[in-house]
Motif scaffolding. Sequence first.
Motif, PDB file in Angstrom:
ATOM      1  N   ASN A  12     -10.851 -31.373  44.341  1.00 44.56           N
ATOM      2  CA  ASN A  12      -9.524 -31.706  44.862  1.00 44.56           C
ATOM      3  C   ASN A  12      -8.387 -31.342  43.906  1.00 44.56           C
ATOM      4  O   ASN A  12      -7.225 -31.638  44.187  1.00 44.56           O
ATOM      5  CB  ASN A  12      -9.454 -33.201  45.189  1.00 44.56           C
ATOM      6  N   GLY A  13      -8.725 -30.700  42.778  1.00 42.30           N
ATOM      7  CA  GLY A  13      -7.700 -30.290  41.824  1.00 42.30           C
ATOM      8  C   GLY A  13      -7.359 -31.337  40.789  1.00 42.30           C
ATOM      9  O   GLY A  13      -6.491 -31.114  39.941  1.00 42.30           O
ATOM     10  N   PHE A  14      -8.027 -32.502  40.828  1.00 41.80           N
ATOM     11  CA  PHE A  14      -7.797 -33.524  39.813  1.00 41.80           C
ATOM     12  C   PHE A  14      -8.529 -33.132  38.531  1.00 41.80           C
ATOM     13  O   PHE A  14      -9.553 -32.439  38.575  1.00 41.80           O
ATOM     14  CB  PHE A  14      -8.270 -34.897  40.300  1.00 41.80           C
ATOM     15  N   SER A  15      -8.027 -33.614  37.384  1.00 39.03           N
ATOM     16  CA  SER A  15      -8.547 -33.113  36.114  1.00 39.03           C
ATOM     17  C   SER A  15      -8.785 -34.215  35.086  1.00 39.03           C
ATOM     18  O   SER A  15      -8.222 -35.311  35.162  1.00 39.03           O
ATOM     19  CB  SER A  15      -7.582 -32.074  35.532  1.00 39.03           C
ATOM     20  N   ARG A  16      -9.624 -33.874  34.137  1.00 37.83           N
ATOM     21  CA  ARG A  16      -9.911 -34.701  32.961  1.00 37.83           C
ATOM     22  C   ARG A  16      -9.990 -33.754  31.785  1.00 37.83           C
ATOM     23  O   ARG A  16     -10.565 -32.669  31.890  1.00 37.83           O
ATOM     24  CB  ARG A  16     -11.232 -35.447  33.148  1.00 37.83           C
ATOM     25  N   GLY A  17      -9.391 -34.123  30.630  1.00 35.32           N
ATOM     26  CA  GLY A  17      -9.363 -33.191  29.518  1.00 35.32           C
ATOM     27  C   GLY A  17      -9.427 -33.837  28.153  1.00 35.32           C
ATOM     28  O   GLY A  17      -9.026 -34.992  27.974  1.00 35.32           O
ATOM     29  N   TRP A  18      -9.933 -33.073  27.180  1.00 34.84           N
ATOM     30  CA  TRP A  18     -10.013 -33.464  25.776  1.00 34.84           C
ATOM     31  C   TRP A  18      -9.275 -32.393  24.976  1.00 34.84           C
ATOM     32  O   TRP A  18      -9.482 -31.193  25.179  1.00 34.84           O
ATOM     33  CB  TRP A  18     -11.451 -33.530  25.304  1.00 34.84           C
ATOM     34  N   PHE A  68      -7.160 -37.619  24.992  1.00 35.78           N
ATOM     35  CA  PHE A  68      -7.927 -37.619  26.237  1.00 35.78           C
ATOM     36  C   PHE A  68      -7.012 -38.046  27.374  1.00 35.78           C
ATOM     37  O   PHE A  68      -6.186 -38.952  27.229  1.00 35.78           O
ATOM     38  CB  PHE A  68      -9.096 -38.595  26.135  1.00 35.78           C
ATOM     39  N   PHE A  69      -7.160 -37.377  28.505  1.00 35.79           N
ATOM     40  CA  PHE A  69      -6.413 -37.780  29.699  1.00 35.79           C
ATOM     41  C   PHE A  69      -7.314 -37.653  30.911  1.00 35.79           C
ATOM     42  O   PHE A  69      -7.993 -36.636  31.096  1.00 35.79           O
ATOM     43  CB  PHE A  69      -5.163 -36.924  29.904  1.00 35.79           C
ATOM     44  N   ASN A  70      -7.327 -38.687  31.730  1.00 36.79           N
ATOM     45  CA  ASN A  70      -8.069 -38.673  32.982  1.00 36.79           C
ATOM     46  C   ASN A  70      -7.109 -38.935  34.129  1.00 36.79           C
ATOM     47  O   ASN A  70      -6.450 -39.972  34.178  1.00 36.79           O
ATOM     48  CB  ASN A  70      -9.159 -39.743  32.969  1.00 36.79           C
ATOM     49  N   GLU A  71      -7.031 -37.987  35.037  1.00 47.74           N
ATOM     50  CA  GLU A  71      -6.143 -38.132  36.180  1.00 47.74           C
ATOM     51  C   GLU A  71      -6.761 -39.076  37.211  1.00 47.74           C
ATOM     52  O   GLU A  71      -7.931 -38.926  37.560  1.00 47.74           O
ATOM     53  CB  GLU A  71      -5.893 -36.766  36.809  1.00 47.74           C
ATOM     54  N   PRO A  72      -6.000 -40.070  37.691  1.00 48.81           N
ATOM     55  CA  PRO A  72      -6.528 -40.956  38.738  1.00 48.81           C
ATOM     56  C   PRO A  72      -7.053 -40.147  39.927  1.00 48.81           C
ATOM     57  O   PRO A  72      -6.393 -39.227  40.394  1.00 48.81           O
ATOM     58  CB  PRO A  72      -5.309 -41.802  39.124  1.00 48.81           C
TER      59      PRO A  72
END
Length: 250
Positions: A146-152, A179-183
């Motif tokens: 769905n285009g949502f992302s998680r990154g380090w 770190f970021f996690n998109e809802p």
Amino acid sequence: MKVWLACTAALAVFGVAWSVPIVSYGDGKSKTWTEGTTSGSIYPTCSFATAGMMFYGDLVATTGEDGFACSPSTLTPDFPVSDSTPTTFDSLVMSWDDGPDPDVYSVAEWEFMYDDDPNLVGTTINFNVFAPHGVKALGIELIDVNGFSRGWFTRNIVNFWQPYTINPVLPSAVGMTYFFNEPGFDLTQVMFIRFDEATLPSDPIILPDPTHNGQEWNAWGYFEVVPEPSSLALVAGSICLIALHRRNRR
């Protein structure tokens, strides 16, 4: 006897599965970088997922620069790159040019189309990077269907080949500081794995691009997605427990 055979078979499956990566590219791996770029599985990209936008926005806010922009990149597969050790890997070299504003971070990206099992729960992502002096940040992002992302991401750049191991379930990783996690991000539906690096034109890379394809550059020696040993051990142990439970009931 049958219980021991079940346990032995489970442990054998565990050992084989642990030794076989799901995805494996680069120096000494099952596929070369050339195979990845030729097949279209590995390619340059130039678009920001939310995780990247959050990190680079924070980078701009904390350093006081003018902003960040995506820079088109060129990929050169299986090119030998040595650090100061010297350690050499047949690498995937990413090259790009600075933008017109010397105070805007120039971000270059390449992406792997993850067309295997999209569920990354129970895996680790291993890769190594040579980021020459002048690179300001690097990161890895997972992007779902769905285009949502998680990154380090990290700003702690070293001037030699540096290995990283990412457990996609965990927010922390050795060497990574952000770190970021998109809802809404779904780790069971990952479609793309993206790698990016950032430079600042006002503080250029001193070591010239060995491929002569850009003002800025860096290199990846290998990249792989492998089953996490603890997850596989849990499966093997469960098979043994089920077999023992059935024997005791009899």
